[in-house]
Design a protein around this motif. Structure first.
Motif: not given
Length: 68
Positions: A8-34
């Motif tokens: 998690r800490a590394r993810l937060q660093e990457l996002i703060a530095a401009g990384a793009q977060l992509v969820e590959v979940l089916p649309r229904e699951e993404y809409d429910e919780r992402h």
């Protein structure tokens, strides 16, 4: 490129530095919780056209939660 699990800490660093977060979940699951700020590119729909949405100059973090 081989996927690399990160904490998690590394993810937060990457996002703060401009990384793009992509969820590959089916649309229904993404809409429910992402994750905040994530974009949805369902795994079954990934192709050359769908990934063109991503900024190739920035890192990409791909997330998929598997309940199994």
């Amino acid at each position: 490129m081989t996927p690399v699990p990160i904490e998690r800490a590394r993810l937060q660093e990457l996002i703060a530095a401009g990384a793009q977060l992509v969820e590959v979940l089916p649309r229904e699951e993404y809409d429910e919780r992402h994750l905040p700020g994530a974009i949805n590119l369902p795994l079954k729909a990934l192709n050359r056209e769908t990934v063109m949405q991503l900024d190739r100059s920035q890192p990409v973090v791909v997330y998929c939660h598997d309940y199994q």
